[in-house]
Design an enzyme around this catalytic site. Sequence first.
Site, mmCIF file in Angstrom:
data_model
loop_
_atom_site.group_PDB
_atom_site.id
_atom_site.type_symbol
_atom_site.label_atom_id
_atom_site.label_comp_id
_atom_site.label_asym_id
_atom_site.label_seq_id
_atom_site.Cartn_x
_atom_site.Cartn_y
_atom_site.Cartn_z
ATOM 1 C CG HIS A 13 -1.857 1.201 1.247
ATOM 2 N ND1 HIS A 13 -3.222 1.054 1.330
ATOM 3 C CD2 HIS A 13 -1.637 2.526 1.177
ATOM 4 C CE1 HIS A 13 -3.790 2.254 1.309
ATOM 5 N NE2 HIS A 13 -2.848 3.170 1.229
ATOM 6 C CG HIS A 15 -0.642 7.092 -1.071
ATOM 7 N ND1 HIS A 15 -1.863 7.212 -1.686
ATOM 8 C CD2 HIS A 15 -0.875 6.449 0.102
ATOM 9 C CE1 HIS A 15 -2.805 6.670 -0.909
ATOM 10 N NE2 HIS A 15 -2.219 6.192 0.185
ATOM 11 C CB VAL A 16 4.830 6.917 -5.807
ATOM 12 C CG1 VAL A 16 5.422 5.760 -5.018
ATOM 13 C CG2 VAL A 16 4.008 6.417 -6.978
ATOM 14 C CG ASN A 41 -4.886 8.618 -3.256
ATOM 15 O OD1 ASN A 41 -3.828 8.114 -3.636
ATOM 16 N ND2 ASN A 41 -5.008 9.178 -2.059
ATOM 17 C CE LYS A 99 -7.825 2.101 -0.743
ATOM 18 N NZ LYS A 99 -6.608 2.671 -0.214
ATOM 19 C CG HIS A 136 -9.744 4.567 3.385
ATOM 20 N ND1 HIS A 136 -8.517 5.167 3.545
ATOM 21 C CD2 HIS A 136 -10.497 5.021 4.416
ATOM 22 C CE1 HIS A 136 -8.536 5.944 4.610
ATOM 23 N NE2 HIS A 136 -9.733 5.879 5.156
ATOM 24 C CG HIS A 174 -4.760 2.254 5.778
ATOM 25 N ND1 HIS A 174 -6.093 2.242 6.052
ATOM 26 C CD2 HIS A 174 -4.620 2.957 4.626
ATOM 27 C CE1 HIS A 174 -6.726 2.915 5.113
ATOM 28 N NE2 HIS A 174 -5.859 3.349 4.242
ATOM 29 C CG ASP A 247 -1.570 4.891 4.049
ATOM 30 O OD1 ASP A 247 -1.670 5.273 2.877
ATOM 31 O OD2 ASP A 247 -2.272 5.335 4.977
#
Length: 351
Positions: A13, A15-16, A41, A99, A136, A174, A247
């Site tokens: 999980h 985010h880049v 996202n 997701k 989520h 998460h 995350d």
Amino acid sequence: METLTLLRPDDWHLHVRDGAMLRTVLPHTAARFGRALVMPNLKPPVATVAEASAYRARILEALPAGARFTPLMTLYLTEQTTPEEIDRAAECGFIPAVKLYPAGATTNSAAGVCALERTFPVLERMAERNLVLCVHGESTDPTADIFDREHLFVEQTLAPLMQRFPTLRIVLEHITTRQAAEFVRAAPDTLAATITPQHLLLNRNAIFHGGVRPHHYCLPVLKREEHRRALLEAATSAHPRFFLGTDSAPHARATKEAACGCAGCYSAHAAIELYAQAFAAAGALDRLEAFASRNGAAFYGLPPNGDTITLVRRAHTVPESFPLAEGGDTLVGLFAGETIEWQMLPQGESA
Ligand code: NCD
Ligand code: ZN
């Protein structure tokens, strides 16, 4: 010196982001992990296979020379997603998961789902095509207390969803509560959970330690010590359906240190080191490889990575911040300016 060699871990999980932020953060992940499941996202969200393919190409282009790192992509589920898009995702070979963001639950979730039943034909197709649903898991009822949103979601939304789609494989992302950990443990094999480093190392006091600490604010928000302990117990239990998902959620410093600061902790700069610290504190370093390098891959039906990384117990100070690749702002990592106990050896170096 104490050392620990592990099969190279994966981050399930992550985010880049994109652009300058992508170029700033990706080297941290690529130095540590073999694969990462990249969250969709962005603004606008990554909602189609074509968009995920273009995003994947930008990630590959941003990789440091010589990096052996594979981004696995996700699609952002909306009420407009079609079963045909699911077929395309299942066939493309680089999208193992979709997701679900309940609309309004977190950063860039406005395009998410308001009425879950509108996505049922898509979830049906996902179950048929063996795509994983990453969730989520927080209630978006505005009257719900922020500390209760996860367990309310589990009771009110996740449990009925699993009854309706018993073969759909789901990752509750998460997790932050004892209730979520207990639910996953008691659930059938179709349900797994990721756990972040901050939820293993910190409780909600960290958000208010000596003043408001915006860099400890993420969603789902940190919970009481009793929950941190339950999560640590789950992560270190060698149960195959708990695994690593950082995350790591970078936001430029100015957007965190603001009157209305963004949610998200950045941890990619020291991710596996922070998990090692949590596992060492629990006397469970021998369980880290299962959590970090085996369980997630197995749930996603992939072999573990073929190479290893080595960690050494060597106290060092986390940089105060990292300069962004462009724009002049900085990025503040988890435990910035503080000492952490473990360090990853650069490729080729021995202890
Ligand atoms: C994430 C982000 O910034 O994209 N923020 C966070 O607090 N975890 C979104 C998410 O995973 O909820
Ligand atoms: Zn996230």
